[in-house]
Design an enzyme around this catalytic site. Structure first.
Site, PDB file in Angstrom:
ATOM      1  N   GLU A 191       8.955  44.407  50.461  1.00 26.88           N
ATOM      2  CA  GLU A 191       8.993  44.029  51.882  1.00 26.88           C
ATOM      3  C   GLU A 191       7.834  44.606  52.704  1.00 26.88           C
ATOM      4  O   GLU A 191       8.043  45.455  53.581  1.00 26.88           O
ATOM      5  CB  GLU A 191      10.337  44.443  52.497  1.00 26.88           C
ATOM      6  CG  GLU A 191      11.524  43.773  51.829  1.00 26.88           C
ATOM      7  CD  GLU A 191      12.869  44.180  52.437  1.00 26.88           C
ATOM      8  OE1 GLU A 191      12.933  45.170  53.170  1.00 26.88           O
ATOM      9  OE2 GLU A 191      13.861  43.472  52.163  1.00 26.88           O
ATOM     10  N   GLU A 360      16.768  40.484  46.384  1.00 27.02           N
ATOM     11  CA  GLU A 360      17.806  41.168  47.181  1.00 27.02           C
ATOM     12  C   GLU A 360      18.610  40.162  47.984  1.00 27.02           C
ATOM     13  O   GLU A 360      18.050  39.203  48.525  1.00 27.02           O
ATOM     14  CB  GLU A 360      17.200  42.149  48.190  1.00 27.02           C
ATOM     15  CG  GLU A 360      16.763  43.454  47.613  1.00 27.02           C
ATOM     16  CD  GLU A 360      16.227  44.407  48.689  1.00 27.02           C
ATOM     17  OE1 GLU A 360      16.700  44.359  49.841  1.00 27.02           O
ATOM     18  OE2 GLU A 360      15.309  45.173  48.351  1.00 27.02           O
TER      19      GLU A 360
HETATM   20  O1  IFM Z   1      18.488  48.735  52.012  1.00 24.80           O
HETATM   21  C1  IFM Z   1      17.528  47.772  52.289  1.00 24.80           C
HETATM   22  C2  IFM Z   1      16.480  47.737  51.188  1.00 24.80           C
HETATM   23  O2  IFM Z   1      15.903  48.971  50.969  1.00 24.80           O
HETATM   24  C3  IFM Z   1      15.385  46.767  51.558  1.00 24.80           C
HETATM   25  N1  IFM Z   1      15.928  45.481  51.912  1.00 24.80           N
HETATM   26  C4  IFM Z   1      17.049  45.431  52.834  1.00 24.80           C
HETATM   27  C5  IFM Z   1      18.132  46.399  52.390  1.00 24.80           C
HETATM   28  C6  IFM Z   1      19.332  46.334  53.347  1.00 24.80           C
HETATM   29  O3  IFM Z   1      18.965  46.571  54.648  1.00 24.80           O
END
Ligand code: IFM
Length: 445
Positions: A191, A360
Site C-alpha cells: 500500500e 487483503e
Molecule cells: O491492518 C491493515 C494492513 O496493515 C494494511 N491494509 C489494511 C489493514 C486493515 O486496516
C-alpha cells in the site's frame, strides 16, 4: 440573450454534465437479500489464504513505528501477538483453517537493525518459518516492506529522500537469495498509497507529517523503489512472481448532483489509484517519468476494503465515521461495507492485463457480527468476477488473527481468530469457521 435565458441555459448545461457523469460512472449497489451467499464456487486451483504483517503481530520490534508510538504517546505495539515466539503454533492455525497460502511480511528492522549490519539469526528464524509453511503445504507470499522499517532508515529521511531508495534495494537484495529457491511469490511494498498519505498528509503514521506535497513525493519514491527492486530481483531469479499490494479505495461523489463532489472524487481517484496504475502501465506518475516502474509487476495485489464518499470537505483523520449511503452498514472502522466495490476495483485493475491476487480484504468487527457476511459477500463477488473472465488467482483474508492496527492500536480487531493479548490465546471465530468450511467444500469437490 437575457439573464433569465442565460441562467436557464447554464442550469441545463450543468444538469446535462452531472447526468452524463452519473451514467458514465455508476455506483453499483446490489440487492443482497436476493443473492445466495451459500453458493460460492471458485475454480480449481484457486488459492485460499490469510495475511498478516510483521509489526502487527511479531512483538518487541524496534522500528519507525515503535519510535512513533513512543514519541506521539500512542498505544504501544509492545508484545503484539508475540508471534516472534509463537509462530510455530500460529502456523498450526493456518493448517486448521485449511488455507494453502499465507502472506506475511519480513521486518527489515530485524534483518538490518544497524545500517549495513545483517542479523543472520533473524534471517534464520524467517527461514525456519518458510520451511514450516512448505512442510504444511502452505505457499508463502512474502512482503518486503509493510509500513515498518529500521529507525536508522527513518532518521535518514526514509522514502522522502530519493537517495535512500538504495538502502531498501540493498536490504531486498541481501535477503532475497536466502529464500528465493523456496519462495516464489513476493510483494515488494504494501500500500504505497496508505503509507504515504497516512504518514505525510494525515499525520497518523510515522513520521506524522501533514503535507500533501510531501505525501505525493513519498508515494512516487516508494513506487520507484518498487520498480528498482522488481527488476533487480527478477534478474536474480527470473521465475519469481513479484508484484506489489495496492490498496484500491474507490472515491465516489457524496451528492451525485454536485459537480464539486464529482471533481473531488476524480482528483482523489487519480492521486490514490490512477497515479499508481499510470506508473505501472506508462512509467509516468504525477506528470513525471518513473520509467523503472513501467512493466514492473508479474501480478497486481489488490487490498480492498471500501469506498469513500467525497465532498470538498475532506476528513483529515480516519477517526471519524465517514459518510455512507442510508442502506449501507457502517463497519467499526467507520467506513461502509461495500462488496460491490471489489467488482469495480478488480475490473479497473484488470486494465493492467496482469493476474490479480486479492492480497487483503477483511473487516474490523470485535463481536464477529458482520464478518461472516462480509467474507461471503466478497468471496461471492470474486467467484462472479472469475466467471466473467477477470483473472483473479487468490484471496488472502485480512487477517489471520487480531493484531496491532497501526494508528488505531488494539481497538480494531480484524482476526478470523480472536486474540486474548493477556494470555496470548487464539480462538477461532464463527467467521473463521465459515472460511474453513468454504475452503473444505472446495477441497472436497
Ligand atoms: O491492518 C491493515 C494492513 O496493515 C494494511 N491494509 C489494511 C489493514 C486493515 O486496516
Amino acid at each position: 440573450m437575457d439573464l433569465a435565458s442565460g441562467l436557464l441555459l447554464g442550469l441545463g448545461g450543468y444538469l446535462l454534465i452531472v447526468t452524463v457523469l452519473h451514467f458514465l460512472f455508476p455506483e453499483s449497489h446490489l440487492d443482497w437479500s436476493n443473492i445466495n451467499l451459500e453458493n460460492i464456487a471458485m475454480p480449481e486451483g484457486f488459492v485460499w489464504g490469510v495475511a498478516t504483517a510483521s509489526h502487527q503481530i511479531e512483538g518487541d520490534n524496534t522500528n519507525n513505528w515503535t519510535q512513533f508510538e513512543q514519541r506521539e504517546g500512542k498505544e504501544q505495539s509492545g508484545k503484539a501477538c508475540d508471534h516472534w515466539n509463537l509462530w510455530a503454533k500460529d502456523h498450526e492455525l493456518l493448517s486448521e483453517l485449511g488455507v494453502n497460502s499465507y502472506r506475511f511480511s519480513i521486518e527489515w528492522s530485524r534483518i538490518e537493525p544497524v545500517q549495513g549490519e545483517w542479523n543472520e539469526a533473524a534471517i534464520e528464524v524467517y527461514s525456519q518459518m518458510i520451511d514450516s509453511l512448505i512442510a504444511k503445504g502452505i505457499e508463502p507470499m512474502i512482503t518486503l516492506h509493510h509500513f515498518s522499517h529500521p529507525v536508522w532508515f527513518e532518521d535518514l529521511g526514509g522514502f522522502y529522500n530519493r537517495e535512500n531508495i538504495v538502502h531498501f534495494q540493498n536490504y531486498c537484495k541481501k535477503l532475497f537469495p536466502y529464500f528465493s529457491s523456496r519462495v516464489r511469490k513476493w510483494c515488494t511494498v504494501n500500500e504505497p498509497d496508505v503509507f504515504s498519505i497516512m504518514g505525510y498528509h494525515m499525520g497518523m503514521f510515522p513520521p506524522g507529517q501533514r503535507s500533501p506535497i510531501k505525501a505525493i513525493r513519498v508515494m512516487k519514491n516508494v513506487m520507484i523503489a518498487h520498480g528498482e527492486v522488481y527488476h533487480e530481483l527478477k534478474q536474480m531469479s527470473p521465475d519469481s512472481y513479484i508484484g506489489l499490494a495496492k490498496n484500491v479505495t474507490i472515491f465516489d461523489p457524496y451528492r451525485r448532483w454536485n459537480l464539486l463532489h464529482w471533481l473531488t472524487s476524480f482528483a482523489l481517484n487519480y492521486i490514490w489509484n490512477g497515479a499508481i496504475i499510470s506508473a505501472l502501465k506508462k512509467g509516468r506518475m504525477y506528470g513525471v517519468s518513473v520509467k523503472q516502474v513501467k512493466n514492473s509487476a508479474d501480478f497486481i495485489g489488490l487490498n480492498y476494503y471500501t469506498h469513500v464518499l467525497t465532498s470538498p470537505f475532506l476528513p483529515q483523520t480516519t477517526e471519524i465515521d465517514l459518510p455512507s449511503r442510508n442502506h449501507e452498514t457502517v463497519t467499526e472502522f467507520g467506513y461502509p461495507m461495500y462488496a460491490e466495490g471489489l467488482d469495480r476495483a478488480s475490473k479497473w485493475l484488470s486494465k493492467l492485463n496482469l493476474p490479480i491476487e486479492i492480497t487483503e480484504n477483511g473487516v474490523a468487527d470485535k463481536e464477529d457480527n458482520l464478518r461472516p457476511k462480509h467474507l461471503k459477500r466478497h468471496l461471492w463477488m470474486i467467484a462472479k468476477l472469475i466467471q466473467e473472465g477477470i483473472d483473479i488467482k487468490s484471496y488472502y483474508h485480512w487477517s489471520l488473527m487480531d493484531n496491532f492496527e497501526w494508528a488505531e492500536g488494539y481497538s480494531m480487531r480484524f482476526g478470523l481468530y480472536h486474540v486474548d493479548y493477556e494470555t496470548q490465546t487464539r480462538t477461532l471465530r464463527a467467521s473463521g469457521k465459515a472460511y474453513q468450511s468454504i475452503i473444505k467444500q472446495h477441497q472436497n469437490n
